[in-house]
Scaffold this motif. Structure first.
Motif, PDB file in Angstrom:
ATOM      1  N   ARG A 258       0.832  -1.209   0.000  1.00  0.00           N
ATOM      2  CA  ARG A 258       0.000   0.000   0.000  1.00  0.00           C
ATOM      3  C   ARG A 258       0.863   1.255   0.000  1.00  0.00           C
ATOM      4  O   ARG A 258       0.600   2.207  -0.760  1.00  0.00           O
ATOM      5  N   VAL A 259       1.877   1.271   0.839  1.00  0.00           N
ATOM      6  CA  VAL A 259       2.732   2.452   0.938  1.00  0.00           C
ATOM      7  C   VAL A 259       3.465   2.689  -0.373  1.00  0.00           C
ATOM      8  O   VAL A 259       3.563   3.830  -0.849  1.00  0.00           O
ATOM      9  N   ASP A 260       3.995   1.630  -0.975  1.00  0.00           N
ATOM     10  CA  ASP A 260       4.714   1.772  -2.245  1.00  0.00           C
ATOM     11  C   ASP A 260       3.829   2.410  -3.310  1.00  0.00           C
ATOM     12  O   ASP A 260       4.251   3.326  -4.027  1.00  0.00           O
ATOM     13  N   LEU A 261       2.603   1.918  -3.450  1.00  0.00           N
ATOM     14  CA  LEU A 261       1.703   2.460  -4.457  1.00  0.00           C
ATOM     15  C   LEU A 261       1.337   3.907  -4.148  1.00  0.00           C
ATOM     16  O   LEU A 261       1.275   4.751  -5.046  1.00  0.00           O
ATOM     17  N   ASN A 262       1.125   4.201  -2.880  1.00  0.00           N
ATOM     18  CA  ASN A 262       0.799   5.575  -2.502  1.00  0.00           C
ATOM     19  C   ASN A 262       1.958   6.527  -2.765  1.00  0.00           C
ATOM     20  O   ASN A 262       1.746   7.720  -3.029  1.00  0.00           O
ATOM     21  N   GLU A 263       3.178   6.013  -2.700  1.00  0.00           N
ATOM     22  CA  GLU A 263       4.367   6.835  -2.921  1.00  0.00           C
ATOM     23  C   GLU A 263       4.740   6.936  -4.404  1.00  0.00           C
ATOM     24  O   GLU A 263       5.735   7.571  -4.734  1.00  0.00           O
ATOM     25  N   GLY A 264       3.978   6.290  -5.270  1.00  0.00           N
ATOM     26  CA  GLY A 264       4.202   6.465  -6.692  1.00  0.00           C
ATOM     27  C   GLY A 264       4.881   5.331  -7.421  1.00  0.00           C
ATOM     28  O   GLY A 264       5.294   5.504  -8.576  1.00  0.00           O
ATOM     29  N   ALA A 265       5.010   4.158  -6.788  1.00  0.00           N
ATOM     30  CA  ALA A 265       5.531   3.006  -7.526  1.00  0.00           C
ATOM     31  C   ALA A 265       4.590   2.703  -8.689  1.00  0.00           C
ATOM     32  O   ALA A 265       3.364   2.709  -8.530  1.00  0.00           O
ATOM     33  N   ALA A 266       5.173   2.445  -9.864  1.00  0.00           N
ATOM     34  CA  ALA A 266       4.344   2.159 -11.038  1.00  0.00           C
ATOM     35  C   ALA A 266       3.656   0.806 -10.901  1.00  0.00           C
ATOM     36  O   ALA A 266       2.474   0.659 -11.240  1.00  0.00           O
ATOM     37  N   TRP A 267       4.401  -0.180 -10.462  1.00  0.00           N
ATOM     38  CA  TRP A 267       3.892  -1.518 -10.185  1.00  0.00           C
ATOM     39  C   TRP A 267       4.629  -2.067  -8.980  1.00  0.00           C
ATOM     40  O   TRP A 267       5.735  -1.623  -8.650  1.00  0.00           O
ATOM     41  N   VAL A 268       4.017  -3.046  -8.334  1.00  0.00           N
ATOM     42  CA  VAL A 268       4.655  -3.753  -7.230  1.00  0.00           C
ATOM     43  C   VAL A 268       4.775  -5.222  -7.604  1.00  0.00           C
ATOM     44  O   VAL A 268       3.780  -5.860  -7.964  1.00  0.00           O
ATOM     45  N   ILE A 269       5.991  -5.732  -7.545  1.00  0.00           N
ATOM     46  CA  ILE A 269       6.255  -7.144  -7.802  1.00  0.00           C
ATOM     47  C   ILE A 269       6.081  -7.925  -6.507  1.00  0.00           C
ATOM     48  O   ILE A 269       6.538  -7.477  -5.441  1.00  0.00           O
ATOM     49  N   VAL A 270       5.423  -9.065  -6.576  1.00  0.00           N
ATOM     50  CA  VAL A 270       5.357  -9.974  -5.429  1.00  0.00           C
ATOM     51  C   VAL A 270       6.426 -11.039  -5.631  1.00  0.00           C
ATOM     52  O   VAL A 270       6.423 -11.766  -6.629  1.00  0.00           O
ATOM     53  N   GLU A 271       7.349 -11.091  -4.698  1.00  0.00           N
ATOM     54  CA  GLU A 271       8.508 -11.976  -4.788  1.00  0.00           C
ATOM     55  C   GLU A 271       8.098 -13.420  -5.047  1.00  0.00           C
ATOM     56  O   GLU A 271       7.162 -13.943  -4.435  1.00  0.00           O
ATOM     57  N   GLY A 272       8.784 -14.049  -5.999  1.00  0.00           N
ATOM     58  CA  GLY A 272       8.549 -15.459  -6.291  1.00  0.00           C
ATOM     59  C   GLY A 272       9.834 -16.206  -6.590  1.00  0.00           C
ATOM     60  O   GLY A 272       9.830 -17.415  -6.726  1.00  0.00           O
ATOM     61  N   ARG A 273      10.929 -15.421  -6.709  1.00  0.00           N
ATOM     62  CA  ARG A 273      12.235 -15.956  -7.065  1.00  0.00           C
ATOM     63  C   ARG A 273      12.141 -16.770  -8.358  1.00  0.00           C
ATOM     64  O   ARG A 273      11.131 -16.808  -9.039  1.00  0.00           O
ATOM     65  N   GLU A 274      13.246 -17.435  -8.703  1.00  0.00           N
ATOM     66  CA  GLU A 274      13.210 -18.291  -9.885  1.00  0.00           C
ATOM     67  C   GLU A 274      12.770 -19.702  -9.545  1.00  0.00           C
ATOM     68  O   GLU A 274      12.547 -20.526 -10.436  1.00  0.00           O
ATOM     69  N   SER A 275      12.604 -19.971  -8.237  1.00  0.00           N
ATOM     70  CA  SER A 275      12.195 -21.310  -7.796  1.00  0.00           C
ATOM     71  C   SER A 275      10.677 -21.446  -7.711  1.00  0.00           C
ATOM     72  O   SER A 275      10.123 -22.512  -7.980  1.00  0.00           O
ATOM     73  N   GLY A 276       9.995 -20.381  -7.284  1.00  0.00           N
ATOM     74  CA  GLY A 276       8.539 -20.432  -7.180  1.00  0.00           C
ATOM     75  C   GLY A 276       8.022 -21.280  -6.043  1.00  0.00           C
ATOM     76  O   GLY A 276       6.929 -21.852  -6.137  1.00  0.00           O
ATOM     77  N   HIS A 277       8.758 -21.360  -4.936  1.00  0.00           N
ATOM     78  CA  HIS A 277       8.225 -22.084  -3.775  1.00  0.00           C
ATOM     79  C   HIS A 277       8.754 -21.474  -2.486  1.00  0.00           C
ATOM     80  O   HIS A 277       9.836 -20.901  -2.435  1.00  0.00           O
ATOM     81  N   THR A 278       7.937 -21.577  -1.423  1.00  0.00           N
ATOM     82  CA  THR A 278       8.282 -21.108  -0.083  1.00  0.00           C
ATOM     83  C   THR A 278       8.683 -19.642  -0.085  1.00  0.00           C
ATOM     84  O   THR A 278       9.611 -19.220   0.614  1.00  0.00           O
ATOM     85  N   VAL A 279       7.961 -18.842  -0.873  1.00  0.00           N
ATOM     86  CA  VAL A 279       8.258 -17.420  -0.958  1.00  0.00           C
ATOM     87  C   VAL A 279       7.021 -16.712  -1.500  1.00  0.00           C
ATOM     88  O   VAL A 279       6.257 -17.292  -2.294  1.00  0.00           O
ATOM     89  N   GLY A 280       6.789 -15.484  -1.046  1.00  0.00           N
ATOM     90  CA  GLY A 280       5.655 -14.721  -1.553  1.00  0.00           C
ATOM     91  C   GLY A 280       4.337 -15.445  -1.359  1.00  0.00           C
ATOM     92  O   GLY A 280       3.991 -15.864  -0.253  1.00  0.00           O
ATOM     93  N   ILE A 281       3.589 -15.609  -2.447  1.00  0.00           N
ATOM     94  CA  ILE A 281       2.270 -16.258  -2.378  1.00  0.00           C
ATOM     95  C   ILE A 281       2.368 -17.774  -2.530  1.00  0.00           C
ATOM     96  O   ILE A 281       1.337 -18.457  -2.534  1.00  0.00           O
TER      97      ILE A 281
END
Length: 311
Positions: A206-229
């Motif tokens: 929320r803070v990033d978007l309010n401060e003007g970030a164009a997009w927010v990436i949700v971390e997933g790494r190159e593995s795609g497990h045990t991180v982010g969503i």
């Protein structure tokens, strides 16, 4: 299949397609004119135009704010980058030089990558880890100067390994924006032991978007497990995903790092053909685009089944 709709007869490729001049003539992409049925177009532009239509509708053309694809490049040679974009530039928006790998290139070589990709309408930017190293070493201003010198216009601000307070994060984000960069931020930690409480992710987004970030990436790494969503088996935590979308006011300004096909398919099912997806391997660009528009069995099958039910 929620978010996916069958394409009626027509020329979707003609309406949202892009024409690529033969390699060696020009690297610029030109939008096709609308409604001319392909008259006067280079017959090599689309191999199956007029013979086959994408089964799924609504794919946004470039330049676009949704339906973004971010490629994760861990060391593609310049000639390969050029060759890939000559084929796939209409389907790529950002080309991330993974982690701190861009620091291992000569300055001229980095500038050349930025220039070549931009000719195709693709923005190159260094992975957030490189900026984290600069911040850890107290070299933000030097980092900004070098990024500007090589022509970088988009930057990623993250704290996947270091720790930044929200106040520090906002100060850096504002500084980068004042310098004229498009700022894409990332939320989440890289190591499973550092995984933050969901409330921290939501507040940071929320803070990033309010401060003007164009997009927010949700971390997933190159593995795609045990991180982010992603859980340990790579499946998606639906409750966390839904909470992030609600915090952002919708999915349009979230880029989901989704290195696995199963994750890409699930996010497309939830959000439609214009889900923003990242950490796509360079060889997988066309495969992802085919998945988006129903030119792959995984997303074509629901269209067929829906048609059968309606018959």
């Amino acid at each position: 299949m929620e978010g996916l709709a069958a394409l009626p007869p027509g020329d979707l490729w003609g309406r949202v397609g892009w024409y690529v001049e033969p390699l060696g003539v020009t690297k610029d992409l030109q939008p096709w004119p609308n409604g001319d049925g392909g008259a006067g177009r280079d017959p090599s532009a689309w191999a199956w135009e007029g013979a086959v239509e994408p089964p799924l509708r609504g794919r946004q053309a470039k330049p676009r704010q949704v339906g973004l694809t971010m490629v994760l490049d861990k060391g593609t040679p310049l000639q390969v980058l050029d060759g890939l974009l000559a084929v796939a530039a209409p389907y790529v928006d950002f080309w991330k030089l993974a982690f701190g790998t861009s620091a291992l290139l000569a300055q001229e070589a980095l500038a050349e990558r930025v220039e070549v990709a931009r000719r195709y309408g693709v923005e190159v930017y260094p992975g957030g880890t490189l900026l984290e190293v600069a911040l850890f070493q107290g070299r933000l201003e030097a980092w900004i100067d070098r990024a500007s010198a090589v022509g970088i216009r988009t930057v990623e601000l993250s704290d996947g390994t270091i720790s930044l307070s929200l106040e520090e994060r906002c100060r850096i984000l504002r500084r980068l924006r004042r310098e004229g960069f498009t700022v894409v931020t990332e939320v989440g930690k890289k190591h499973p032991d550092d995984r933050p409480d969901p409330a921290v992710l939501l507040r940071t987004l929320r803070v990033d978007l309010n401060e003007g970030a164009a997009w927010v990436i949700v971390e997933g790494r190159e593995s795609g497990h045990t991180v982010g969503i992603y859980r340990g088996d790579g499946s998606i935590d639906s409750d966390l995903l839904d909470a992030l979308v609600e915090a952002a006011g919708g999915p349009e300004r979230i880029i989901w790092e989704a290195p696995r096909k199963s994750q890409q398919e699930e996010l497309l099912r939830r959000f439609g053909v214009n889900a923003n997806l990242g950490n796509v391997e360079p060889p997988g660009i066309l495969a992802l685009e085919a998945l988006r528009v129903g030119l792959r069995g995984d997303t074509f099958r629901p269209v067929v089944r829906d048609s059968e039910r309606r018959a």
